[in-house]
Design a protein around this motif. Structure first.
Motif, short mmCIF file in Angstrom:
data_model
loop_
_atom_site.label_atom_id
_atom_site.label_comp_id
_atom_site.label_asym_id
_atom_site.label_seq_id
_atom_site.Cartn_x
_atom_site.Cartn_y
_atom_site.Cartn_z
N GLY A 51 2.30 5.98 -6.31
CA GLY A 51 1.87 5.87 -7.71
C GLY A 51 1.64 4.43 -8.11
N GLN A 63 -0.58 11.26 0.49
CA GLN A 63 0.52 11.03 -0.44
C GLN A 63 -0.04 10.81 -1.85
OE1 GLN A 63 3.97 10.77 0.21
NE2 GLN A 63 4.17 10.71 -2.02
N TRP A 64 -1.05 9.97 -1.88
CA TRP A 64 -1.71 9.65 -3.15
C TRP A 64 -2.35 10.91 -3.73
CZ3 TRP A 64 -1.78 6.11 -6.72
CH2 TRP A 64 -2.83 6.05 -7.61
N ALA A 121 -1.73 9.42 6.07
CA ALA A 121 -0.47 9.74 5.38
C ALA A 121 -0.45 9.12 4.00
CB ALA A 121 0.70 9.23 6.21
N ARG A 122 -0.89 7.86 3.88
CA ARG A 122 -0.89 7.19 2.59
C ARG A 122 -1.90 7.83 1.65
NH1 ARG A 122 2.09 6.72 5.33
NH2 ARG A 122 3.70 5.21 5.83
N ARG A 123 -3.03 8.21 2.21
CA ARG A 123 -4.08 8.80 1.39
C ARG A 123 -3.64 10.15 0.83
NH1 ARG A 123 -8.79 10.15 4.42
NH2 ARG A 123 -8.05 12.19 3.72
N LEU A 160 2.25 1.81 -3.33
CA LEU A 160 1.22 2.28 -4.26
C LEU A 160 0.78 3.71 -3.97
CD1 LEU A 160 -1.02 -0.89 -4.73
CD2 LEU A 160 0.58 0.14 -6.36
N SER A 161 1.04 4.19 -2.75
CA SER A 161 0.67 5.57 -2.43
C SER A 161 1.56 6.55 -3.20
CB SER A 161 0.79 5.82 -0.92
OG SER A 161 2.14 5.94 -0.52
N ARG A 218 0.06 13.22 -5.34
CA ARG A 218 0.48 12.72 -6.64
C ARG A 218 -0.54 13.10 -7.72
NH1 ARG A 218 2.04 9.02 -10.43
NH2 ARG A 218 -0.15 8.65 -10.90
N TRP A 258 -1.53 6.78 10.01
CA TRP A 258 -0.86 5.98 8.99
C TRP A 258 -1.69 5.98 7.72
CZ3 TRP A 258 -1.60 1.93 5.71
CH2 TRP A 258 -0.45 1.37 5.14
N VAL A 264 0.85 -1.20 0.00
CA VAL A 264 0.00 0.00 0.00
C VAL A 264 0.88 1.25 0.00
CG1 VAL A 264 -1.58 1.37 1.42
CG2 VAL A 264 -2.03 -1.05 1.05
#
Lengths: 104, 104
Positions: A20, B82-83, B78-80, A17-18, B86, B75, A14
């Motif tokens: 890209g 980051q996406w 942060a991933r969301r 993939l965050s 992008r 957590w 995950v």
DNA sequence: AAAATACTTAGGTAATAGCTTAAGTGATTG
DNA sequence: CAATCACTTAAGCTATTACCTAAGTATTTT
């Protein structure tokens, strides 16, 4: 959802993939396991809705679905704010009884 | 953390605790399983930091630790984001090339 | 068309997770 | 002080999880 995020390898995927989209082999590259193992993890991420994939030619491209992620985020948030509300009410109650004490 | 939240029974326990502290038997009451099973789940929640307990006399009181919960929340967030960043950069790039096209 | 690439499918195995029952332990109650 | 209550410990059992290797199947490349 939480089931899917419970495995460190899947969280690593995950995280990757965050940054890209990636192919299956690109996802597998940093992980110390066979390709079929990665595909199994990927299947779990896909069935949980966290990741969507589509195959173009012979390469499968994987992308993160952030709306699925925010579901998990919201669940946690709901429990946390519920707890917070309780603490607030408790605070009100304590203030109230403090006032009553002050009147005596 | 996510490991601890990956089981539905444990999520039910967290949900119960979000309404306020409870004893082990109170936590066990709505669940269709033996008390030792509940204690095992509780041990996981405790070792993950999601729940803290203390024993007074013969009853163990369990309370939710929301700071541990916000770790998991962060957590995911942060991933969301980051996406999202992008996607924003991609949008900028597309706008840019659109401008260049317009100049031709 | 042969060879290489990028998965995919099909087994099989070892470790872990999620229970169970049975038998404690220590604190309160009658 | 005997009984009850609220867990706790121990042992064991089953199903799932997280892998593996070996042998496919489509797509590109050469």
């Amino acid at each position: 959802m939480f089931q899917a995020l419970s495995d460190p390898s899947r969280r690593a995927m995950v995280e990757r993939l965050s940054h890209g989209p990636a192919s299956v082999s690109q996802l597998a590259e940093p992980l110390a396991m066979s390709l079929p193992a990665v595909v199994q993890h990927l299947a779990m991420l896909e069935s949980s809705g966290l990741v969507t994939t589509q195959k173009i030619g012979r390469v499968r491209s994987c992308t993160l679905d952030t709306s699925a992620m925010s579901n998990a985020e919201q669940w946690i948030n709901a429990r946390r704010t519920q707890w917070q509300r309780r603490l607030d009410r408790l605070g009100d109650y304590l203030d109230e009884t403090a006032d009553e004490d002050a009147l005596k």
